[in-house]
Motif scaffolding. Structure first.
Motif, PDB file in Angstrom:
ATOM      1  N   LEU A 138     -17.489 -10.861   3.737  1.00 46.13           N
ATOM      2  CA  LEU A 138     -18.568 -10.177   2.999  1.00 46.13           C
ATOM      3  C   LEU A 138     -18.035  -9.445   1.761  1.00 46.13           C
ATOM      4  O   LEU A 138     -18.531  -9.674   0.661  1.00 46.13           O
ATOM      5  CB  LEU A 138     -19.357  -9.242   3.913  1.00 46.13           C
ATOM      6  CG  LEU A 138     -20.319  -9.948   4.867  1.00 46.13           C
ATOM      7  CD1 LEU A 138     -21.176  -8.945   5.616  1.00 46.13           C
ATOM      8  CD2 LEU A 138     -21.225 -10.922   4.136  1.00 46.13           C
ATOM      9  N   PRO A 139     -17.022  -8.548   1.892  1.00 42.92           N
ATOM     10  CA  PRO A 139     -16.508  -7.904   0.674  1.00 42.92           C
ATOM     11  C   PRO A 139     -15.987  -8.911  -0.358  1.00 42.92           C
ATOM     12  O   PRO A 139     -16.210  -8.738  -1.555  1.00 42.92           O
ATOM     13  CB  PRO A 139     -15.352  -7.027   1.179  1.00 42.92           C
ATOM     14  CG  PRO A 139     -15.597  -6.835   2.616  1.00 42.92           C
ATOM     15  CD  PRO A 139     -16.370  -8.022   3.104  1.00 42.92           C
ATOM     16  N   VAL A 140     -15.333  -9.964   0.102  1.00 44.17           N
ATOM     17  CA  VAL A 140     -14.799 -10.956  -0.852  1.00 44.17           C
ATOM     18  C   VAL A 140     -15.955 -11.606  -1.609  1.00 44.17           C
ATOM     19  O   VAL A 140     -15.950 -11.671  -2.847  1.00 44.17           O
ATOM     20  CB  VAL A 140     -13.957 -12.038  -0.129  1.00 44.17           C
ATOM     21  CG1 VAL A 140     -13.584 -13.162  -1.089  1.00 44.17           C
ATOM     22  CG2 VAL A 140     -12.689 -11.436   0.463  1.00 44.17           C
ATOM     23  N   SER A 141     -16.964 -12.072  -0.870  1.00 43.68           N
ATOM     24  CA  SER A 141     -18.094 -12.757  -1.519  1.00 43.68           C
ATOM     25  C   SER A 141     -18.824 -11.825  -2.474  1.00 43.68           C
ATOM     26  O   SER A 141     -19.167 -12.221  -3.596  1.00 43.68           O
ATOM     27  CB  SER A 141     -19.095 -13.253  -0.470  1.00 43.68           C
ATOM     28  OG  SER A 141     -18.471 -14.107   0.423  1.00 43.68           O
ATOM     29  N   ILE A 142     -19.051 -10.601  -2.030  1.00 44.39           N
ATOM     30  CA  ILE A 142     -19.841  -9.674  -2.854  1.00 44.39           C
ATOM     31  C   ILE A 142     -19.073  -9.319  -4.138  1.00 44.39           C
ATOM     32  O   ILE A 142     -19.659  -9.233  -5.214  1.00 44.39           O
ATOM     33  CB  ILE A 142     -20.248  -8.439  -2.035  1.00 44.39           C
ATOM     34  CG1 ILE A 142     -21.352  -8.876  -1.053  1.00 44.39           C
ATOM     35  CG2 ILE A 142     -20.733  -7.295  -2.912  1.00 44.39           C
ATOM     36  CD1 ILE A 142     -21.694  -7.900   0.016  1.00 44.39           C
ATOM     37  N   THR A 143     -17.749  -9.165  -4.026  1.00 46.05           N
ATOM     38  CA  THR A 143     -16.953  -8.874  -5.232  1.00 46.05           C
ATOM     39  C   THR A 143     -17.043 -10.032  -6.222  1.00 46.05           C
ATOM     40  O   THR A 143     -17.259  -9.810  -7.425  1.00 46.05           O
ATOM     41  CB  THR A 143     -15.466  -8.678  -4.846  1.00 46.05           C
ATOM     42  OG1 THR A 143     -15.402  -7.695  -3.842  1.00 46.05           O
ATOM     43  CG2 THR A 143     -14.636  -8.259  -6.015  1.00 46.05           C
ATOM     44  N   VAL A 144     -16.911 -11.246  -5.719  1.00 42.34           N
ATOM     45  CA  VAL A 144     -16.950 -12.410  -6.631  1.00 42.34           C
ATOM     46  C   VAL A 144     -18.336 -12.524  -7.276  1.00 42.34           C
ATOM     47  O   VAL A 144     -18.452 -12.762  -8.486  1.00 42.34           O
ATOM     48  CB  VAL A 144     -16.568 -13.709  -5.878  1.00 42.34           C
ATOM     49  CG1 VAL A 144     -16.774 -14.931  -6.765  1.00 42.34           C
ATOM     50  CG2 VAL A 144     -15.111 -13.652  -5.424  1.00 42.34           C
ATOM     51  N   ILE A 145     -19.383 -12.311  -6.476  1.00 37.97           N
ATOM     52  CA  ILE A 145     -20.748 -12.403  -7.031  1.00 37.97           C
ATOM     53  C   ILE A 145     -20.969 -11.313  -8.085  1.00 37.97           C
ATOM     54  O   ILE A 145     -21.519 -11.568  -9.156  1.00 37.97           O
ATOM     55  CB  ILE A 145     -21.799 -12.309  -5.896  1.00 37.97           C
ATOM     56  CG1 ILE A 145     -21.737 -13.568  -5.038  1.00 37.97           C
ATOM     57  CG2 ILE A 145     -23.203 -12.135  -6.449  1.00 37.97           C
ATOM     58  CD1 ILE A 145     -22.427 -13.441  -3.709  1.00 37.97           C
ATOM     59  N   ASN A 146     -20.514 -10.089  -7.791  1.00 36.77           N
ATOM     60  CA  ASN A 146     -20.644  -8.990  -8.765  1.00 36.77           C
ATOM     61  C   ASN A 146     -19.941  -9.336 -10.067  1.00 36.77           C
ATOM     62  O   ASN A 146     -20.489  -9.149 -11.159  1.00 36.77           O
ATOM     63  CB  ASN A 146     -20.010  -7.711  -8.206  1.00 36.77           C
ATOM     64  CG  ASN A 146     -20.980  -6.935  -7.347  1.00 36.77           C
ATOM     65  OD1 ASN A 146     -22.183  -7.081  -7.490  1.00 36.77           O
ATOM     66  ND2 ASN A 146     -20.467  -6.117  -6.461  1.00 36.77           N
TER      67      ASN A 146
END
Lengths: 303, 386
Positions: free
Chosen positions: B198-206
């Protein structure tokens, strides 16, 4: 005048489109000057900038940053260009300073000594009037500070060419003035600026040259053309003969305009009009405004 | 660059309560809850099961059966409506106990909400009680059981003569690996580690949505360098997460749940195993992050896959009671391999015991990480100025 960017026969078509988003654009962008890129939405501004920054996977024609065309585009971009997107392209969870240090760490230059890094970051903070908020988490700052941080981050690369996408949108007049001053400083430092904005008065104030884009085609208006004069004449009724209006452009019923390059030329035309046997309802002249050029450029009329 | 990246990602995660929740609070809560739940299993289950007799029989044999039912651990209640189980004996139960008891004569009604596992256990105990009652009746008839003794004393005598547990010595091979704590702590440590998705995906999306990735494309680093620095940063963060979860699992959970302590006998092997697990967790996280394009996709796809894999890996329901097909599927899950590595090392096993799982995780990690790298590079290549 040295050139910063050379564009030759640049064309680009998106995969699913049957029309060119950029169509055979050839122009040069002068170094150490600010060039405005204007045009209506969908005119191809973003695609044009993407092409100049090597962000398009492939396109027809050539874009290069050195006259000898020796360096691949992406290498030139990584070496010389910095982008300032319209969005806040940084990390709001970090402080102003932490953001700058992080982006500095991505540059080869970051290998320099720690003291040098501190001095370099302090210099950027001072230049962008951010020193007093450098320890504050970015998410707590107002839009004006965020816009300046967006620019400050681009500066860590020490770019020769700076692309700015509407850098003053949505901020108060004070912050806007600081950013305009910053852009003028960059020009004075010898940086080449490319600047997109929908605020034509701002473009007129900041930019030397202007590129007007419409339907994938570009017209470059150089600084000298902006100093031209625009003569507008409105007749009581449509003249029976228009021979004397050679060079004029009809903009409405009984209304004509003429672009003049010098005050002497203006005098000559005013004298010629006064000697005509046609009744003139209104006559006036003004400097050729960006707004006028924009309207002319985007309606397809000759500039 | 990696340290700057680590510093940045750590600050972003620490400033986001949701990330801390899924990476630390959620797995710790699960460790405690599931250990509690599993430790209660089997001890109080029968005691909490109430039985009522709906027949009017007052003969000594029927009364003795009630006594044996109670002896099995059930709670006898008068009101049939409040009972989990009701037993109806035939009217001439007393006379039929040794011979003539018809098939299906004793009717046992069980509440519909009883789980199949519990149902099987209580039926076995009710049947055992009947076996003891038959012995009781036989011994009375043969005179081996003193008629003059009270019913309680008679039951006690039968219980003594049927007591067999003392003749057995139960030896579990090697060290026991199926205590509640040994089952739940490794499972939920692994569950937490794989939630790095979740943190990895959200950082990349941001970074994609706010133009940071576009900006980074013009910085003098390649996309592969950026990918590796980001991967390394999250890898280091996962190590910190694993250290915290291991400390809580080993030192806090046993105390709070009053369960036997966990010992890691080979710390070196534990570190090696952990590094493989973290590699697999981050490889999967970066693969999913490279696929998703929005927060909704990240939560549904990233979180969903993690929960699904945890379920089929026997984290929520012990693998022993899963149907055979599902238990087989579990052995193909990277979460299962990861949990088995930790479980084995908590049980004092050696490097050679975890080697097959390490190799499987390594192959999985290399494959998924290569896919993630390819997808990430493609994703960045397609980014344009908006």
């Amino acid at each position: 005048m040295p050139n910063a960017i050379y564009v030759k026969h640049l064309s680009f078509k998106y995969k699913n489109n049957n029309f060119y988003s950029l169509s055979d654009i050839s122009l040069t962008i002068k170094a150490n000057k600010c060039t405005g890129i204007i045009g209506p939405n969908g005119a191809g501004k973003s695609t044009f900038i993407s092409a100049l920054c090597g962000l398009l996977p492939s396109f027809e024609g050539q874009v290069f940053y050195d006259e000898n065309q020796m360096q691949p585009l992406i290498d030139s971009v990584k070496e010389k260009v910095a982008l300032v997107p319209q969005e806040y392209a940084f990390y709001p969870q970090l402080s102003v300073k932490q953001n700058l240090y992080y982006f500095l760490s991505l540059c080869v230059e970051s290998k320099k000594r720690k003291e040098d890094k501190h001095a370099f970051i302090s210099e950027i903070l001072e230049q962008c009037v951010l020193t007093h908020v450098s320890h504050i988490k970015v998410s707590k700052l107002s839009g004006g500070y965020k816009r300046r941080l967006n620019i400050a981050i681009a500066l860590v690369k020490q770019p020769k060419v700076l692309f700015l996408d509407e850098p003053t949108v949505g901020i108060d007049p004070e912050s806007r003035a600081i950013i305009i001053t910053l852009l003028e400083q960059f020009k004075a430092e010898g940086k080449t600026l490319l600047f997109t904005s929908h605020m034509l008065d701002e473009v007129e104030k900041v930019c030397d040259d202007i590129i007007i884009l419409k339907d994938g085609k570009a017209s470059l208006i150089e600084q000298t053309q902006q100093k031209n004069l625009l003569l507008s004449v409105e007749f009581e009724q449509e003249p029976s003969s228009t021979n004397f209006l050679s060079g004029y452009q009809k903009i409405a019923a009984c209304k004509y305009q003429l672009l003049l390059t010098s005050p002497e030329e203006l005098n000559s035309h005013l004298l010629q009009l006064s000697q005509l046997k046609v009744s003139i309802k209104n006559i006036h002249y003004s400097a050729n405004s960006v707004e006028h050029m924009y309207k002319q450029g985007t309606t397809g009329n000759k500039l | 660059m990696i340290l700057s990246s680590l510093n940045k990602e750590a600050r972003i995660i620490l400033s986001d309560i949701h990330s801390i929740g899924v990476l630390l609070i959620l797995p710790i809560a699960f460790m405690l809850i599931m250990t509690f739940a599993m430790s209660e299993q089997g001890t109080d289950v029968i005691n909490k099961t109430s039985v009522s007799f709906i027949s009017e029989n007052t003969d000594p044999i029927s009364l003795a059966y009630k006594g044996y039912i109670k002896q099995q651990g059930f709670t006898l209640v008068e009101n049939e409506g409040l009972a989990d189980i009701s037993i109806k004996l035939p009217s001439s139960f007393n006379n039929q106990i040794l011979s003539g008891l018809a098939k299906g004569a004793i009717v046992v009604n069980i509440q519909a909400n009883m789980t199949p596992q519990k149902k099987a256990a209580v039926i076995r105990l009710i049947q055992t009680a009947l076996s003891k009652l038959r012995l009781h009746a036989f011994m009375l008839e043969s005179g081996d059981l003193d008629e003059d003794l009270s019913l309680t004393e008679q039951i006690k005598e039968i219980e003594n003569s049927t007591e067999v547990a003392s003749y057995f010595t139960v030896v579990t091979q090697n060290k026991q690996t199926f205590t509640p704590i040994l089952y739940s702590v490794p499972s939920w440590i692994v569950f937490g580690l794989y939630f790095i998705v979740l943190p990895v995906s959200i950082t990349v999306i941001n970074e994609k949505q706010n133009g940071t990735l576009i900006r980074l494309k013009t910085f003098p680093i390649s996309t592969s360098q950026y990918f590796m620095s980001k991967f390394s940063a999250f890898y280091l963060l996962s190590i910190l997460q694993l250290i915290l979860l291991t400390l809580v699992g080993v030192f806090v959970v046993p105390v709070v749940t009053e369960q036997p302590d966990i010992f890691i006998s080979h710390w070196g092997v534990y570190i090696i195993g952990s590094l493989f697990i973290i590699l697999a967790a981050n490889a999967l996280a970066f693969f999913i992050a490279s696929l998703v394009n929005s927060y909704e996709q990240a939560i549904v796809f990233g979180g969903g896959i993690n929960i699904l894999l945890a379920a089929i890996s026997g984290f929520m329901v012990p693998i022993d009671i899963l149907p055979e097909v599902m238990a087989k599927i579990a052995t193909y899950s990277p979460l299962y391999w990861s949990a088995e590595i930790i479980r084995n090392l908590f049980s004092g096993k050696e490097f050679v015991d975890i080697l097959p799982y390490l190799l499987k995780l390594l192959v999985f990690s290399l494959f998924v990480l290569s896919m993630a790298f390819y997808l990430f590079i493609n994703k960045i290549r397609k980014l344009m100025w908006n």
